[in-house]
Design a protein around this motif. Structure first.
Motif, PDB file in Angstrom:
ATOM      1  N   TRP A  47      46.119  50.511  45.718  1.00  0.00           N
ATOM      2  CA  TRP A  47      45.498  51.747  45.233  1.00  0.00           C
ATOM      3  C   TRP A  47      46.437  52.934  45.440  1.00  0.00           C
ATOM      4  O   TRP A  47      47.243  52.943  46.376  1.00  0.00           O
ATOM      5  CB  TRP A  47      44.193  52.033  45.973  1.00  0.00           C
ATOM      6  CG  TRP A  47      43.064  51.105  45.643  1.00  0.00           C
ATOM      7  CD1 TRP A  47      42.783  49.906  46.243  1.00  0.00           C
ATOM      8  CD2 TRP A  47      42.068  51.301  44.639  1.00  0.00           C
ATOM      9  NE1 TRP A  47      41.665  49.344  45.673  1.00  0.00           N
ATOM     10  CE2 TRP A  47      41.195  50.181  44.681  1.00  0.00           C
ATOM     11  CE3 TRP A  47      41.815  52.310  43.708  1.00  0.00           C
ATOM     12  CZ2 TRP A  47      40.105  50.044  43.835  1.00  0.00           C
ATOM     13  CZ3 TRP A  47      40.709  52.186  42.866  1.00  0.00           C
ATOM     14  CH2 TRP A  47      39.879  51.064  42.928  1.00  0.00           C
ATOM     15  N   MET A  68      41.099  57.943  43.307  1.00  0.00           N
ATOM     16  CA  MET A  68      41.947  56.769  43.511  1.00  0.00           C
ATOM     17  C   MET A  68      42.015  55.960  42.214  1.00  0.00           C
ATOM     18  O   MET A  68      41.023  55.850  41.488  1.00  0.00           O
ATOM     19  CB  MET A  68      41.391  55.847  44.608  1.00  0.00           C
ATOM     20  CG  MET A  68      41.555  56.355  46.012  1.00  0.00           C
ATOM     21  SD  MET A  68      41.376  55.029  47.269  1.00  0.00           S
ATOM     22  CE  MET A  68      39.910  54.181  46.737  1.00  0.00           C
ATOM     23  N   THR A  69      43.183  55.414  41.955  1.00  0.00           N
ATOM     24  CA  THR A  69      43.375  54.512  40.814  1.00  0.00           C
ATOM     25  C   THR A  69      44.085  53.256  41.316  1.00  0.00           C
ATOM     26  O   THR A  69      45.015  53.343  42.135  1.00  0.00           O
ATOM     27  CB  THR A  69      44.215  55.180  39.712  1.00  0.00           C
ATOM     28  OG1 THR A  69      43.529  56.338  39.232  1.00  0.00           O
ATOM     29  CG2 THR A  69      44.450  54.226  38.544  1.00  0.00           C
ATOM     30  N   ARG A  70      43.637  52.103  40.830  1.00  0.00           N
ATOM     31  CA  ARG A  70      44.313  50.859  41.208  1.00  0.00           C
ATOM     32  C   ARG A  70      45.744  50.864  40.690  1.00  0.00           C
ATOM     33  O   ARG A  70      46.044  51.438  39.642  1.00  0.00           O
ATOM     34  CB  ARG A  70      43.551  49.653  40.643  1.00  0.00           C
ATOM     35  CG  ARG A  70      42.226  49.368  41.343  1.00  0.00           C
ATOM     36  CD  ARG A  70      41.619  48.054  40.855  1.00  0.00           C
ATOM     37  NE  ARG A  70      42.445  46.914  41.277  1.00  0.00           N
ATOM     38  CZ  ARG A  70      42.302  46.261  42.422  1.00  0.00           C
ATOM     39  NH1 ARG A  70      41.349  46.626  43.276  1.00  0.00           N
ATOM     40  NH2 ARG A  70      43.076  45.238  42.708  1.00  0.00           N
ATOM     41  N   THR A  76      39.568  53.431  38.075  1.00  0.00           N
ATOM     42  CA  THR A  76      39.728  54.748  38.688  1.00  0.00           C
ATOM     43  C   THR A  76      38.387  55.189  39.255  1.00  0.00           C
ATOM     44  O   THR A  76      37.354  55.062  38.595  1.00  0.00           O
ATOM     45  CB  THR A  76      40.219  55.782  37.662  1.00  0.00           C
ATOM     46  OG1 THR A  76      41.546  55.436  37.245  1.00  0.00           O
ATOM     47  CG2 THR A  76      40.252  57.179  38.260  1.00  0.00           C
TER      48      THR A  76
END
Length: 695
Positions: A47, A68-70, A76
């Motif tokens: 992440w 947060m974004t993977r 997201t």
């Protein structure tokens, strides 16, 4: 004077609801853009957390929340969303269990507190036992302790005693207009006691005895203790890989207000504060102002990379270099001595054989890799764009901020082979609603033959022929216009103007000699360099010579003052947060160190001060209708400077206006004022009889 400050602080706002489009960019779009910053990769490389600034238009307030974004971009999530509050400094614990951040949620005085969020779920918790405002945080390698930068709390006012009969003021001609009598328990203001050489700073106000210090916060006991002894400001802490020591940056000279001599100090982590020892002794700024960089430990813990400032006498005009010093002590090695470009944000490669840095270079900011053995610098990522805030990711990759003229800043993944992939998409929806103006690089020849570079922006969908044209100047002066997204360029072009923005001498990105050409001569070569850009636009048929305008903020406003005192071709000018009578700056703004180094003391070098003050002392040369703008709480370039120039032009019968933004510092923040500024700017150019916003 405005050193090291951006021209207009306009990035980062969102208006609720989508705007109809596509349409040329307007001042309303200032509030529709989201500002993305501070990417952080979790220990598993799965992440990326980052901060997103937006605008609540109804509340007339900016907010920052965490997202947060993977790593693979598949998902997201928004981590924080409390309305009316903001969070910043997201930091993953090394064991991956926690996300720490700072926020002023519920704080009466607006101080930032330390918060901890369990990634397994649940609400964030405010951590107790910290007095003051938490400005920065760094996890220990074992995830048990946090190194915090905490600004001392404000001194508490004592309650006033009940009112009592007092003798009349012997110097008063009549009783003062009565204030209500004090009540038991009321607080009363205290005199501001000044005993420092530099006694004021923008946003901070008058400076007292408060310091920013490194504290260690134990998660098990919920208690904080000082890292190091001494009564000095401390910043930018970095843990050694074994967690036994911390390097930080501090100015520990006898009177830090009189110099920029910051150095790296090493302190042992202990149960009580320990005496730190200096790792560097360079008399300028090691990892100081403008570097934007933490010291960086090598993977084996034997060396520390940092940014060394330029020659002391050149202050911000000098070129910052990459240096490495042994953690055990010894002489540093300079790795970019021949580069002649500012570098920042060092990050070691995982094998410890090279260091990656951002490089400010002639209108762009690129990522490069410097071998530790002294080999040739190698580009990692470049192009017509701006890179920043690199954060280590898995398998030699980086999370990095990227912007270009057609895209506001977003988080990207830069893989080990140099491939770039956009990760955050905070502004994608807004971009679908607007038609952006094209931005092109340009080169001009100044009066003395010097080659000057810059940018030309033309209205979307219009022939670039005989257009009303704005010469728009950057701040600093030790800064540059670059290939990052500019909402100001887009607003001007969206209203039908061509925009010419030059990088004249005094700015950075072209090397030390180019920058220091402006030293102690603030109008000097910058005036013909800027005029060369407008001359070129006229010669190429882009600019209509009968419809030329000029403006800027901070040093951009100063350069505007120099230009209109040197040339009468401009039909209108806007000078924001500027100074023209530099003598008025001495002792009234925050730049006392810079003044005495660069210009000398006024009573000893009056000729230098007067030369740099010619827009005021030769205000009778100015014929251009000029609108002045400033915040009333600006300690960077105080309001009095704009008031002086407004008064001078009014006295001379030159059409002028003065807009004062209450409660604002050097960079405006209130969303309604940001929009108002651009509307008034455009209205002034449009030639209205009074500086009222465009309808």
């Amino acid at each position: 004077m405005m050193k090291r400050l951006t021209v207009l602080m306009l990035s980062g706002w969102l208006l609720a609801g989508a705007a109809p489009g596509p349409h040329p960019v307007t001042s309303d779009d200032i509030a529709r853009i989201k500002g993305v910053r501070d990417p952080q990769v979790d220990p598993s490389g799965t992440w990326v957390a980052y901060a997103v600034q937006s605008t609540d238009v109804a509340a007339d307030k900016q907010e920052t929340h965490l997202w947060m974004t993977r790593w693979d971009g598949s998902r997201t999530v928004q981590i924080t969303s409390r309305k009316g509050e903001s969070e910043s400094n997201p930091r993953f614990s090394p064991d991956g269990q926690w996300l720490a951040f700072t926020s002023s949620r519920g704080e009466d005085k607006g101080d930032s507190a330390l918060w901890l969020l369990d990634r397994a779920g649940g609400e964030a918790t405010k951590l107790p036992g910290i007095k003051g405002s938490v400005d920065d945080l760094v996890w220990s390698p074992d995830a048990k302790t946090l190194a915090l930068v905490v600004t001392d709390p404000e001194p508490e006012d004592k309650p006033a005693k009940p009112a009592a009969d007092k003798p009349a003021d012997p110097d008063a001609d009549k009783p003062a207009d009565a204030a209500p009598p004090a009540k038991a328990g009321d607080k009363k203001p205290k005199p501001i006691v000044i005993d420092r050489f530099q006694f004021k700073a923008d946003s901070s106000g008058y400076l007292g005895k408060q310091r920013s210090r490194v504290w260690l916060y134990d998660l098990a006991t919920r208690k904080a203790r000082r890292l190091a002894t001494g009564d000095f400001d401390e910043e930018l802490p970095a843990w050694s890989p074994d967690g036994k020591s911390i390097v930080f940056v501090s100015n520990r000279t006898a009177d830090p207000d009189r110099n920029y001599d910051t150095n790296l100090f090493l302190a042992t982590v202990n149960d009580t504060a320990t005496e730190p020892h200096a790792l560097t002794t360079f008399p300028g700024d090691d990892n100081g102002r403008g570097s934007g960089s933490y010291p960086a430990w090598s993977p084996d813990g034997k060396s520390i990379a940092y940014i060394q400032g330029g020659p002391v006498a050149l202050i911000g005009y000098g070129v910052r270099t990459l240096a490495v010093v042994p953690a055990s002590g010894g002489a540093p090695r300079i790795l970019t001595a021949s580069l002649d470009r500012n570098v920042s944000e060092p990050i070691w490669t995982s094998d410890g054989k090279a260091i990656r840095v951002t490089v400010e270079d002639d209108g762009v900011v690129r990522l490069a890799e410097v071998p530790l053995d002294g080999g040739a610098l190698r580009d990692v990522a470049s192009g017509f764009r701006v890179f920043g805030s690199p954060a280590p990711g898995p398998k030699g990759a980086l999370a990095v901020l990227v912007s270009d003229p057609a895209h506001p800043t977003e988080v990207h993944v830069l893989d080990a082979k140099g491939g770039l992939r956009q990760l955050s998409h905070q502004n994608d929806d807004w971009l679908k609603t607007v038609t952006l103006a094209p931005v092109a690089r340009a080169s001009f020849t100044s009066k003395d033959g010097t080659e000057v570079h810059g940018f030309v922006v033309t209205p979307p969908g219009k022939p670039a022929t005989r257009l009303p044209t704005i010469l728009y100047n950057h701040g600093g002066p030790q800064a540059q216009f670059d290939a990052g997204f500019s909402i100001v360029w887009q607003i001007f072009a969206g209203q039908g103007y061509a925009v010419v923005s030059t990088n004249p001498r005094g700015g950075t990105g072209r090397g030390e000699a180019y920058a220091k050409a402006l030293y102690a001569d603030w109008g000097g070569p910058a005036v013909p360099d800027a005029l060369a850009g407008i001359d070129d636009a006229v010669a190429r048929g882009i600019a209509d010579p009968e419809r030329l305008y000029v403006g800027g903020w901070s040093y951009g406003g100063m350069l505007t003052n120099y230009l209109i005192a040197s040339d009468t071709r401009f039909k209108a000018a806007v000078s924001g947060a500027s100074i023209a009578n530099v003598l008025a700056g001495y002792g009234t703004d925050q730049y006392i160190r810079d003044y005495e180094v660069e210009l000398g003391r006024p009573w000893e070098h009056m000729d230098v001060w007067l030369r740099s003050s010619y827009p005021f002392y030769h205000a009778d040369r100015i014929k251009t209708p000029t609108l002045f703008m400033a915040g009333d709480k600006d300690f960077n370039v105080p309001l009095l400077n704009s008031e002086q120039m407004y008064q001078a032009l009014s006295s001379l019968g030159v059409k002028s206006g003065l807009i004062i933004y209450p409660g604002e510092h050097h960079g405006l923040r209130r969303p309604s004022f940001l929009k108002d500024r651009m509307d008034r700017w455009l209205a002034w150019y449009a030639g209205q009889n009074a500086p009222e916003p465009a309808k």
